[in-house]
Design an enzyme around this catalytic site. Structure first.
Site, PDB file in Angstrom:
ATOM      1  N   THR A  13       1.511   6.959   0.382  1.00  0.00           N
ATOM      2  CA  THR A  13       1.010   5.724  -0.105  1.00  0.00           C
ATOM      3  C   THR A  13       0.798   5.586  -1.316  1.00  0.00           C
ATOM      4  OG1 THR A  13      -1.546   5.165   0.260  1.00  0.00           O
ATOM      5  CG2 THR A  13      -1.255   7.409  -0.350  1.00  0.00           C
ATOM      6  N   GLY A  44      -9.596   7.320   1.627  1.00  0.00           N
ATOM      7  CA  GLY A  44      -9.199   8.724   1.520  1.00  0.00           C
ATOM      8  C   GLY A  44     -10.285   9.589   1.016  1.00  0.00           C
ATOM      9  N   THR A  55      -5.414   7.482   8.043  1.00  0.00           N
ATOM     10  CA  THR A  55      -5.365   6.388   6.864  1.00  0.00           C
ATOM     11  C   THR A  55      -6.773   5.759   6.655  1.00  0.00           C
ATOM     12  OG1 THR A  55      -4.326   4.027   6.827  1.00  0.00           O
ATOM     13  CG2 THR A  55      -5.133   4.641   8.784  1.00  0.00           C
ATOM     14  N   GLY A  56      -6.752   5.059   5.300  1.00  0.00           N
ATOM     15  CA  GLY A  56      -8.079   4.442   5.181  1.00  0.00           C
ATOM     16  C   GLY A  56      -8.731   5.005   3.894  1.00  0.00           C
ATOM     17  N   THR A  85      -2.152   3.264   4.275  1.00  0.00           N
ATOM     18  CA  THR A  85      -1.181   4.392   4.178  1.00  0.00           C
ATOM     19  C   THR A  85      -0.352   4.526   5.290  1.00  0.00           C
ATOM     20  OG1 THR A  85      -2.800   5.582   3.002  1.00  0.00           O
ATOM     21  CG2 THR A  85      -0.964   6.782   4.388  1.00  0.00           C
ATOM     22  N   ARG A 126      -6.409   8.967  -9.980  1.00  0.00           N
ATOM     23  CA  ARG A 126      -7.145   9.025  -8.636  1.00  0.00           C
ATOM     24  C   ARG A 126      -6.051   9.395  -7.737  1.00  0.00           C
ATOM     25  NH1 ARG A 126      -6.470   6.997  -3.198  1.00  0.00           N
ATOM     26  NH2 ARG A 126      -8.677   7.035  -2.146  1.00  0.00           N
ATOM     27  N   VAL A 127      -6.313  10.433  -6.999  1.00  0.00           N
ATOM     28  CA  VAL A 127      -5.514  10.988  -5.694  1.00  0.00           C
ATOM     29  C   VAL A 127      -6.407  10.830  -4.391  1.00  0.00           C
ATOM     30  CG1 VAL A 127      -4.415  12.978  -4.753  1.00  0.00           C
ATOM     31  CG2 VAL A 127      -4.110  12.330  -7.048  1.00  0.00           C
ATOM     32  N   GLY A 128      -5.675  10.259  -3.495  1.00  0.00           N
ATOM     33  CA  GLY A 128      -6.609  10.327  -2.235  1.00  0.00           C
ATOM     34  C   GLY A 128      -6.217  11.555  -1.210  1.00  0.00           C
ATOM     35  N   ASP A 129      -6.423  11.146   0.144  1.00  0.00           N
ATOM     36  CA  ASP A 129      -6.234  12.319   1.164  1.00  0.00           C
ATOM     37  C   ASP A 129      -4.877  12.596   1.571  1.00  0.00           C
ATOM     38  OD1 ASP A 129      -6.336   9.397   2.136  1.00  0.00           O
ATOM     39  OD2 ASP A 129      -6.023  10.551   4.123  1.00  0.00           O
ATOM     40  N   SER A 146       0.630  -1.162  -0.046  1.00  0.00           N
ATOM     41  CA  SER A 146      -0.098   0.190   0.109  1.00  0.00           C
ATOM     42  C   SER A 146       0.940   1.215   0.060  1.00  0.00           C
ATOM     43  CB  SER A 146      -0.826  -0.043   1.142  1.00  0.00           C
ATOM     44  OG  SER A 146      -0.056  -0.312   2.509  1.00  0.00           O
TER      45      SER A 146
HETATM   46  N1  GLY Z   1      -5.880   6.984   2.533  1.00  0.00           N
HETATM   47  C1  GLY Z   1      -5.061   6.718   1.489  1.00  0.00           C
HETATM   48  C2  GLY Z   1      -5.941   6.951   0.388  1.00  0.00           C
HETATM   49  O1  GLY Z   1      -7.125   6.690   0.510  1.00  0.00           O
HETATM   50  O2  GLY Z   1      -5.458   7.054  -0.993  1.00  0.00           O
END
Ligand code: GLY
Length: 339
Positions: free
Chosen positions: A211, A247, A244-245, A193, A221-224, A89
């Protein structure tokens, strides 16, 4: 619990820490919510997400125990996870996106409120260090995609292939299992993450996270994690948090910023993490198949963690020890998924 070597690590804060065990200082530094770390509120500390946080903490602690800064500690800490091919991850060995491309996101923030981040970076295993360069060498905060890669090249980062055999096998399996009808069937597994928050002997705070994002995500795609306020946040006068988790849910709640804001109002780190999750539930309802976890640290050194679903582990290093803990959680979820 691991014990670190404490060679040469005698300073004012550790003396205070020892004194706090025997003197009424305990009440002064204790978690006002009676959290599990009550009474251990002084001295350096590192808290990071998931089991891989143990190895990350070790690297961070090596820096803190020599009197290094929280900022150096969080960068060195999460680089260990970026290097680990078994962690699917994060960094090298991370699962790719739907096209089989490993795209990485990371951010870092220091006690002076400066921060840097990169997103959608391919071919560089240490996005957290590129993020730090963005913070220190530019007056920008965030670089993405080809621009971030060019910046990395200019600053001497080595380009390399990040897709391991294990991650490729996982991707091939996912592709084989895709429904003919769906053009997009993302896995909601595997966005563990690594996020880390730290306090150094001088009482300064820093945070970092890095991450490969949600496994087999839509290309782009981009997360948090690279978003300051979502994946991490630091206010040196108040506290620091990392998430984490899932995003998408963390972004909508400005999860890490919100945790720090709760701490600003006098809420303990543990309860601040819980209140962010309650806010997410208010907005989203009780989704029992998604996970969000938060870790937080206050200016005075109190630490806390909480997750939406059962199963979130985090690693805490302080007072020379390094321990994996199960976070308290709000929902007993249907499955034991760790996402
Ligand atoms: N928390 C990482 C993501 O969702 O990309």
């Amino acid at each position: 619990m691991e014990r670190f070597s404490r060679r040469f690590f005698i300073n004012f804060s550790t003396v205070l820490s020892a004194a706090a065990r025997f003197l009424p200082l305990k009440t002064f530094f204790s978690d006002r919510d009676g959290g599990i770390f009550a009474g251990k509120g002084v001295g350096p500390a590192v808290i990071s997400t998931w089991r891989h946080g143990l190895a990350a903490n070790r690297a961070a602690w090596r820096i803190l125990s020599r009197g290094g800064t929280a900022l150096d500690a969080v960068e060195a800490g999460v680089r260990v996870t970026e290097d680990d091919p078994e962690v699917t991850s994060v960094g090298y060995g991370g699962y790719p996106d739907e096209k089989g491309l490993v795209t990485l996101d990371a951010s870092i923030m220091g006690p002076d409120g400066n921060c840097g981040s990169v997103a959608f970076v391919q071919g560089y295993r240490h996005p957290v260090s590129i993020a730090r360069k963005v913070m220190e060498e530019t007056d920008h905060e965030m670089l993405v995609g080809a621009g971030a890669e060019e910046f990395a090249r200019r600053h001497g980062f080595k380009e390399e292939r990040l897709l391991t055999g294990k991650a490729r096998q996982g991707w091939l399996k996912w592709k084989a299992g895709k429904s003919g009808k769906d053009d997009f069937l993302p896995s909601r597994e595997n966005h563990d993450t690594v996020g880390m928050v730290s306090r150094d002997a001088a009482g300064n705070l820093a945070a970092a996270c890095t991450t490969s994002g949600r496994a087999f995500k839509i290309h782009g795609r981009v997360g948090d994690s690279p978003l300051i306020g979502a994946g991490i946040y630091v206010d040196n006068e108040v506290g620091a948090a990392a998430a984490t988790g899932e995003g998408e849910m963390i972004i909508k709640a400005c999860g890490s910023f919100l945790a720090v804001e709760y701490m600003r109002r006098g809420v303990s780190p543990r309860k601040a993490c819980r209140k962010v999750l309650e806010r997410i539930i208010e907005r989203e309802g009780e989704k029992t198949d998604l996970q969000v976890g938060l870790v937080a640290l206050s200016r005075s050194g109190e630490t806390g963690a909480y997750s939406l679903c059962e199963g979130f582990e985090y690693a805490l290093a302080r007072d020379g020890g390094n321990e994996l803990r199960q976070a308290e959680y709000i929902i007993k979820c249907e499955s034991k998924r760790r996402s």
